[in-house]
Write a protein that holds these residues in place. Structure first.
Motif, PDB file in Angstrom:
ATOM      1  N   VAL A  32      -5.207   2.820  -7.498  1.00  0.00           N
ATOM      2  CA  VAL A  32      -4.634   1.613  -6.908  1.00  0.00           C
ATOM      3  C   VAL A  32      -4.392   0.535  -7.967  1.00  0.00           C
ATOM      4  O   VAL A  32      -4.856   0.627  -9.103  1.00  0.00           O
ATOM      5  CB  VAL A  32      -5.543   1.054  -5.786  1.00  0.00           C
ATOM      6  N   LEU A  46      -1.831   5.358   2.159  1.00  0.00           N
ATOM      7  CA  LEU A  46      -2.029   5.770   0.770  1.00  0.00           C
ATOM      8  C   LEU A  46      -1.911   7.280   0.561  1.00  0.00           C
ATOM      9  O   LEU A  46      -1.716   7.731  -0.575  1.00  0.00           O
ATOM     10  CB  LEU A  46      -3.413   5.311   0.291  1.00  0.00           C
ATOM     11  N   LEU A  84     -10.068   0.925   1.487  1.00  0.00           N
ATOM     12  CA  LEU A  84      -9.080   1.952   1.171  1.00  0.00           C
ATOM     13  C   LEU A  84      -9.180   3.135   2.136  1.00  0.00           C
ATOM     14  O   LEU A  84      -8.156   3.692   2.552  1.00  0.00           O
ATOM     15  CB  LEU A  84      -9.258   2.414  -0.278  1.00  0.00           C
ATOM     16  N   ASN A  86      -0.050   2.395  -5.611  1.00  0.00           N
ATOM     17  CA  ASN A  86      -1.214   2.697  -4.775  1.00  0.00           C
ATOM     18  C   ASN A  86      -1.025   4.063  -4.116  1.00  0.00           C
ATOM     19  O   ASN A  86      -0.013   4.304  -3.462  1.00  0.00           O
ATOM     20  CB  ASN A  86      -1.385   1.623  -3.688  1.00  0.00           C
ATOM     21  N   LEU A 106       0.821  -1.208   0.000  1.00  0.00           N
ATOM     22  CA  LEU A 106       0.000   0.000   0.000  1.00  0.00           C
ATOM     23  C   LEU A 106       0.859   1.264   0.000  1.00  0.00           C
ATOM     24  O   LEU A 106       0.452   2.300  -0.540  1.00  0.00           O
ATOM     25  CB  LEU A 106      -0.930   0.006   1.208  1.00  0.00           C
TER      26      LEU A 106
END
Length: 268
Positions: free
Chosen positions: A206, A235, A228, A195, A189
């Motif tokens: 992503v 992220l 997410l 991502n 991630l």
């Protein structure tokens, strides 16, 4: 008396043989190979594989694969859930390396196979008394509904491609499986090339892995968007975090199928 002594010796011999043939669930042989031939780069978010090095150590790789193949279905059923999942992930990754070596040099795993049989549909894996494909292991066993139900496996199985989450430089083991899966998830991630949260367009961008296997994240988190949002700290930059946690728009980026092999760039 002699017959009792003979029975005792036979029983002792049988027990010794069984103990000697017990599978090493520390997967020590696999870890030794991975530590020698897999290198982290990009601050630990990606890894590169020294396939020529694996070729030089093919006897050691084959010995590990033979150990996997020697495990019976009855033995496997007696193991804990964590032992089973670690076994299957390691088997998938190790047999994928073997498949690459059988066709090396090549630029992508997608070059393996023909019109009706790609790399993931080739029956070449002797495991648990069957001859399996990579798809059989991943989709028929690891992702089988009601068995493991852990979407983090998508950050653990490695398809020998740059776009895939990193191949770790250690085997997965039951005693640390949850921590290893969590670490693999975080590493993937945090790779901004695959991502990220895009503050200009106010959306997550992503990997296509989340598109292909979105249903697995839906089952565990209710939706991919919610997953997410809950992992937005991996992220997004701190200044964007609040907005990222409110974002429900998702786009999927380019997936790089080039081989995850060590190059001069990854050695820097």
């Amino acid at each position: 008396m002699r017959s009792l002594l003979l029975a005792f010796i036979l029983c002792l011999g049988s027990s010794t043989l069984h103990a000697g043939s017990r599978f090493d669930d520390s997967h020590g042989q696999w870890t030794a190979l991975l530590q020698k031939h897999v290198q982290w780069f990009d601050q630990g978010t990606a890894s590169a594989v020294d396939y020529p090095g694996f070729q030089a150590d093919q006897a050691q790789l084959q010995a590990y694969l033979d150990g996997l193949s020697a495990v019976t279905a009855a033995q496997y059923r007696q193991w804990s859930r964590a032992q089973q999942l670690a076994f299957l992930i390691n088997a998938y990754n190790a047999f994928t390396v073997q498949l690459i070596l059988a066709h090396y040099p090549l630029e992508s795993i997608k070059q393996i196979g023909g019109l009706f049989s790609n790399a993931w549909r080739q029956s070449f894996i002797p495991l648990l008394g069957q001859t399996l494909t990579l798809d059989d292991i991943e989709h028929g066993m690891i992702r089988q509904t009601g068995v493991f139900d852990d979407p983090r496996i998508h950050f653990a199985v490695n398809c020998a491609s740059i776009g895939c989450p990193a191949l770790r430089n250690e085997a997965f083991v039951a005693s640390r499986l949850d921590a290893q899966l969590q670490d693999s998830q975080q590493r993937f991630l945090r790779d901004r090339s695959r991502n990220r949260y895009d503050p200009q367009r106010k959306r997550f961008v992503v990997s296509k892995i989340f598109q292909w296997y979105g249903e697995d994240f839906d089952k565990r988190w209710g939706s991919l968007e919610r997953y997410l949002q809950q992992h937005a700290d991996s992220l997004a930059n701190p200044a964007e975090l609040e907005r990222a946690r409110q974002t429900d728009e998702v786009a999927f980026g380019f997936y790089d199928w080039n081989l995850n092999q060590r190059t001069s760039a990854t050695q820097q």
